[in-house]
Write an enzyme that holds these catalytic residues in place. Structure first.
Site, PDB file in Angstrom:
ATOM      1  N   SER A 171     -68.362 146.664  70.002  1.00 59.97           N
ATOM      2  CA  SER A 171     -67.759 148.179  70.430  1.00 59.97           C
ATOM      3  C   SER A 171     -67.727 149.123  69.456  1.00 59.97           C
ATOM      4  CB  SER A 171     -66.459 147.873  71.030  1.00 59.97           C
ATOM      5  OG  SER A 171     -65.461 147.447  70.049  1.00 59.97           O
ATOM      6  N   GLU A 190     -66.481 152.796  67.975  1.00 57.04           N
ATOM      7  CA  GLU A 190     -65.272 154.080  68.017  1.00 57.04           C
ATOM      8  C   GLU A 190     -66.028 155.329  67.770  1.00 57.04           C
ATOM      9  OE1 GLU A 190     -61.148 152.844  66.784  1.00 57.04           O
ATOM     10  OE2 GLU A 190     -61.217 155.048  65.924  1.00 57.04           O
ATOM     11  N   TYR A 230     -57.512 159.619  69.988  1.00 57.71           N
ATOM     12  CA  TYR A 230     -56.700 160.495  70.586  1.00 57.71           C
ATOM     13  C   TYR A 230     -56.210 161.502  69.162  1.00 57.71           C
ATOM     14  CZ  TYR A 230     -53.554 162.619  74.101  1.00 57.71           C
ATOM     15  OH  TYR A 230     -53.088 163.387  75.134  1.00 57.71           O
ATOM     16  N   ALA A 247     -54.304 164.495  66.776  1.00 60.44           N
ATOM     17  CA  ALA A 247     -53.011 164.678  66.329  1.00 60.44           C
ATOM     18  C   ALA A 247     -52.219 165.718  67.242  1.00 60.44           C
ATOM     19  CB  ALA A 247     -52.977 165.011  64.998  1.00 60.44           C
ATOM     20  N   ASP A 250     -49.692 158.680  63.834  1.00 55.33           N
ATOM     21  CA  ASP A 250     -49.113 159.174  62.635  1.00 55.33           C
ATOM     22  C   ASP A 250     -48.155 159.995  62.475  1.00 55.33           C
ATOM     23  OD1 ASP A 250     -50.432 156.955  61.269  1.00 55.33           O
ATOM     24  OD2 ASP A 250     -52.292 158.229  61.138  1.00 55.33           O
ATOM     25  N   ALA A 259     -45.182 152.280  69.606  1.00 55.31           N
ATOM     26  CA  ALA A 259     -46.103 151.698  70.513  1.00 55.31           C
ATOM     27  C   ALA A 259     -45.548 151.014  71.613  1.00 55.31           C
ATOM     28  CB  ALA A 259     -47.312 151.301  69.946  1.00 55.31           C
ATOM     29  N   LYS A 305     -44.751 144.043  70.706  1.00 55.58           N
ATOM     30  CA  LYS A 305     -45.583 145.055  71.353  1.00 55.58           C
ATOM     31  C   LYS A 305     -46.530 144.521  72.208  1.00 55.58           C
ATOM     32  CE  LYS A 305     -48.484 147.006  68.507  1.00 55.58           C
ATOM     33  NZ  LYS A 305     -49.261 148.178  67.592  1.00 55.58           N
ATOM     34  N   GLN A 365     -56.788 147.344  62.010  1.00 57.14           N
ATOM     35  CA  GLN A 365     -57.280 148.283  60.989  1.00 57.14           C
ATOM     36  C   GLN A 365     -58.525 147.892  60.344  1.00 57.14           C
ATOM     37  OE1 GLN A 365     -57.752 151.334  60.194  1.00 57.14           O
ATOM     38  NE2 GLN A 365     -55.320 151.836  59.960  1.00 57.14           N
ATOM     39  N   PHE A 423     -59.882 157.564  53.070  1.00 57.34           N
ATOM     40  CA  PHE A 423     -59.236 156.457  54.256  1.00 57.34           C
ATOM     41  C   PHE A 423     -58.700 155.523  53.681  1.00 57.34           C
ATOM     42  CE2 PHE A 423     -63.128 157.381  57.258  1.00 57.34           C
ATOM     43  CZ  PHE A 423     -62.419 158.606  57.626  1.00 57.34           C
ATOM     44  N   HIS A 435     -65.235 145.546  66.443  1.00 55.79           N
ATOM     45  CA  HIS A 435     -65.112 147.046  66.737  1.00 55.79           C
ATOM     46  C   HIS A 435     -65.722 147.873  65.214  1.00 55.79           C
ATOM     47  CE1 HIS A 435     -63.474 150.153  69.178  1.00 55.79           C
ATOM     48  NE2 HIS A 435     -62.765 150.705  68.107  1.00 55.79           N
ATOM     49  N   LYS A 492     -71.391 158.731  63.664  1.00 59.43           N
ATOM     50  CA  LYS A 492     -72.711 158.664  63.237  1.00 59.43           C
ATOM     51  C   LYS A 492     -73.454 157.319  63.772  1.00 59.43           C
ATOM     52  CE  LYS A 492     -72.541 161.725  59.679  1.00 59.43           C
ATOM     53  NZ  LYS A 492     -71.209 162.355  59.707  1.00 59.43           N
TER      54      LYS A 492
HETATM   55  P1  FAD Z   1     -46.379 150.891  66.211  1.00 60.21           P
HETATM   56  O1  FAD Z   1     -46.886 149.605  66.818  1.00 60.21           O
HETATM   57  O2  FAD Z   1     -45.271 151.533  66.843  1.00 60.21           O
HETATM   58  O3  FAD Z   1     -45.866 150.529  64.693  1.00 60.21           O
HETATM   59  C1  FAD Z   1     -45.733 151.626  63.833  1.00 60.21           C
HETATM   60  C2  FAD Z   1     -44.675 151.294  62.827  1.00 60.21           C
HETATM   61  O4  FAD Z   1     -43.585 150.998  63.326  1.00 60.21           O
HETATM   62  C3  FAD Z   1     -45.081 149.951  61.922  1.00 60.21           C
HETATM   63  O5  FAD Z   1     -44.877 149.852  60.833  1.00 60.21           O
HETATM   64  C4  FAD Z   1     -44.299 148.660  62.677  1.00 60.21           C
HETATM   65  O6  FAD Z   1     -43.938 147.642  62.150  1.00 60.21           O
HETATM   66  C5  FAD Z   1     -42.890 149.492  63.005  1.00 60.21           C
HETATM   67  N1  FAD Z   1     -42.314 149.211  64.308  1.00 60.21           N
HETATM   68  C6  FAD Z   1     -42.643 148.866  65.287  1.00 60.21           C
HETATM   69  N2  FAD Z   1     -41.744 148.423  66.394  1.00 60.21           N
HETATM   70  C7  FAD Z   1     -40.699 148.695  65.612  1.00 60.21           C
HETATM   71  C8  FAD Z   1     -39.332 148.145  66.009  1.00 60.21           C
HETATM   72  N3  FAD Z   1     -39.212 147.935  67.252  1.00 60.21           N
HETATM   73  N4  FAD Z   1     -38.515 148.616  65.052  1.00 60.21           N
HETATM   74  C9  FAD Z   1     -38.695 148.817  63.739  1.00 60.21           C
HETATM   75  N5  FAD Z   1     -39.999 149.408  63.682  1.00 60.21           N
HETATM   76  C10 FAD Z   1     -41.117 149.031  64.268  1.00 60.21           C
HETATM   77  N6  FAD Z   1     -54.095 157.096  65.317  1.00 60.21           N
HETATM   78  C11 FAD Z   1     -54.033 158.483  66.202  1.00 60.21           C
HETATM   79  O7  FAD Z   1     -53.506 159.492  66.104  1.00 60.21           O
HETATM   80  N7  FAD Z   1     -55.125 158.354  67.200  1.00 60.21           N
HETATM   81  C12 FAD Z   1     -56.013 157.427  67.501  1.00 60.21           C
HETATM   82  O8  FAD Z   1     -56.714 157.235  68.601  1.00 60.21           O
HETATM   83  C13 FAD Z   1     -55.664 155.990  66.758  1.00 60.21           C
HETATM   84  N8  FAD Z   1     -56.525 154.997  66.979  1.00 60.21           N
HETATM   85  C14 FAD Z   1     -56.151 153.884  66.319  1.00 60.21           C
HETATM   86  C15 FAD Z   1     -57.065 152.821  66.355  1.00 60.21           C
HETATM   87  C16 FAD Z   1     -56.733 151.672  65.829  1.00 60.21           C
HETATM   88  C17 FAD Z   1     -57.635 150.336  66.202  1.00 60.21           C
HETATM   89  C18 FAD Z   1     -55.867 151.546  64.593  1.00 60.21           C
HETATM   90  C19 FAD Z   1     -55.954 150.370  63.638  1.00 60.21           C
HETATM   91  C20 FAD Z   1     -55.291 152.553  64.259  1.00 60.21           C
HETATM   92  C21 FAD Z   1     -55.469 153.681  65.153  1.00 60.21           C
HETATM   93  N9  FAD Z   1     -54.703 155.035  64.875  1.00 60.21           N
HETATM   94  C22 FAD Z   1     -54.761 156.116  65.765  1.00 60.21           C
HETATM   95  C23 FAD Z   1     -53.594 155.075  63.977  1.00 60.21           C
HETATM   96  C24 FAD Z   1     -52.332 154.744  64.370  1.00 60.21           C
HETATM   97  O9  FAD Z   1     -51.691 155.696  65.107  1.00 60.21           O
HETATM   98  C25 FAD Z   1     -51.261 154.802  63.214  1.00 60.21           C
HETATM   99  O10 FAD Z   1     -51.515 153.617  62.252  1.00 60.21           O
HETATM  100  C26 FAD Z   1     -49.823 154.668  63.213  1.00 60.21           C
HETATM  101  O11 FAD Z   1     -49.152 155.013  62.246  1.00 60.21           O
HETATM  102  C27 FAD Z   1     -49.015 153.647  63.889  1.00 60.21           C
HETATM  103  O12 FAD Z   1     -49.559 153.196  65.288  1.00 60.21           O
HETATM  104  P2  FAD Z   1     -49.313 151.909  66.038  1.00 60.21           P
HETATM  105  O13 FAD Z   1     -49.487 152.016  67.528  1.00 60.21           O
HETATM  106  O14 FAD Z   1     -49.827 150.890  65.385  1.00 60.21           O
HETATM  107  O15 FAD Z   1     -47.531 152.009  65.913  1.00 60.21           O
END
Ligand code: FAD
Length: 290
Positions: A15, A17, A49, A51, A109, A127, A168, A179, A219, A269, A275
């Site tokens: 896949s 991205e 998606y 920021a 982020d 999430a 989650k 990642q 990165f 993925h 590119k």
């Molecule tokens: P979460 O799963 O919510 O985790 C975030 C942090 O909170 C982690 O440190 C986790 O350990 C902690 N945490 C989770 N649940 C709890 C809880 N209940 N209590 C305390 N701590 C908790 N970013 C974008 O802006 N757009 C994108 O399209 C995008 N695509 C991505 C695709 C992939 C495959 C990856 C790996 C990353 C992507 N990101 C994207 C980056 C991502 O948004 C960041 O890494 C962000 O900081 C964390 O998102 P998450 O969904 O993993 O968060």
């Protein structure tokens, strides 16, 4: 097609991205990249998606366009950043109306200048909460999420991070994508720990072919991925020769993918950075060997 149905170690899918460009010219160029990659028969493509701002609408428009005009399954990413639950429901409804079947659900982020993630009033902090929301609202999406073989940058420990990932996934995730990583040992160790923790969904490795020395440094600083010493030294040696950097990046990623496939991953993925050449070279080499 629900992506969970194409993640199969006996027939792993590739896949790709992409990110939504800011300009119309960028969109035209991205659509050319999609066309160039289409002959590789990806299991699906995904669009990140942004920021904030106009590129967010572009994510919805692009996945809709790709799915309708190329027939390739297209997944939209969606983050909690800056959105209330009503706004998130609205985006999800637009995706469902466009017959998008797969969403990668993320927290996102912290916005620039903020150290920690603060949800907007009426929004979500993690999430996990967005996954729960999608399930409660009865959308029929196949849901993916992010995971971090080396631990998320904000986490106090990899154990905590894994606990949060389990919550989650249990909230209703069908698969997760890692990642980027440059050393497969992190992936294999992570999968083993995840399985021991009771996380049983497919864990798709995310691979980014290095094509630019400065970019990879940026990165890896942002996401905390380790560049193995040997690769870092090789990169340092050729950093002023752009073609040699690409060759090295493609060679490294190809060897990574060969080992991942040999050890039974459900898919790979590719972070394409919009590119096609590097990803095309890697996938062609992998297909030629299978
Ligand atoms: P979460 O799963 O919510 O985790 C975030 C942090 O909170 C982690 O440190 C986790 O350990 C902690 N945490 C989770 N649940 C709890 C809880 N209940 N209590 C305390 N701590 C908790 N970013 C974008 O802006 N757009 C994108 O399209 C995008 N695509 C991505 C695709 C992939 C495959 C990856 C790996 C990353 C992507 N990101 C994207 C980056 C991502 O948004 C960041 O890494 C962000 O900081 C964390 O998102 P998450 O969904 O993993 O968060």
């Amino acid at each position: 097609m629900k992506i969970r149905n194409c993640l199969n170690p006996s027939q792993p899918c590739f896949s790709f991205e992409f990110f939504p460009p800011k300009t119309d010219a960028g969109v035209a160029s991205l659509l050319r990249t999609v066309e160039e990659l289409a002959p590789l028969n990806p299991g699906f493509v995904s669009v990140t998606y942004g920021a904030g701002g106009s590129t967010r609408d572009r994510t919805v428009e692009l996945v809709t366009h790709i799915k309708q005009h190329t027939g390739i399954e297209a997944m939209a990413h969606l983050t909690c950043v800056g959105h209330t639950r009503d706004e998130l429901r609205d985006v999800l409804r637009r995706l469902a109306a466009a017959r998008i079947e797969n969403v990668l659900v993320l927290r996102g982020d912290p916005p620039q200048g903020q150290q920690t993630f603060e949800p907007v009033p009426g929004g979500f902090r993690y999430a996990e909460e967005l996954v729960r929301f999608v399930r409660e609202e009865d959308f029929n999406f196949c849901l993916g999420g992010a995971c971090y073989p080396e631990g998320h940058v904000e986490t106090a420990s990899r154990e905590d991070d894994l606990k949060h990932l389990k919550a989650k996934v249990d909230a209703g995730m069908d698969f997760v994508v890692t990642q980027l990583f440059f050393d497969n040992a992190f992936y294999f160790d992570f999968v083993e720990r995840a399985r021991r923790a009771g996380i049983n969904v497919p864990i798709v490795p995310g691979i980014m072919p290095i094509t630019n020395y400065e970019q990879v440094q940026r990165f890896t600083r942002m996401c905390g991925a380790t560049v193995p010493m040997r690769l870092a030294l090789q990169m340092e040696r050729v950093k002023d020769q752009p073609d040699a950097v690409v060759q090295l990046g493609v060679a490294h990623a190809t060897v990574q993918c060969m080992e991942l496939l040999a050890r039974g991953v459900p898919g790979i993925h590719f972070y394409t950075l919009n590119k096609s050449p590097a990803t095309r070279m890697i996938v062609s080499a992998l297909r030629a060997r299978s």
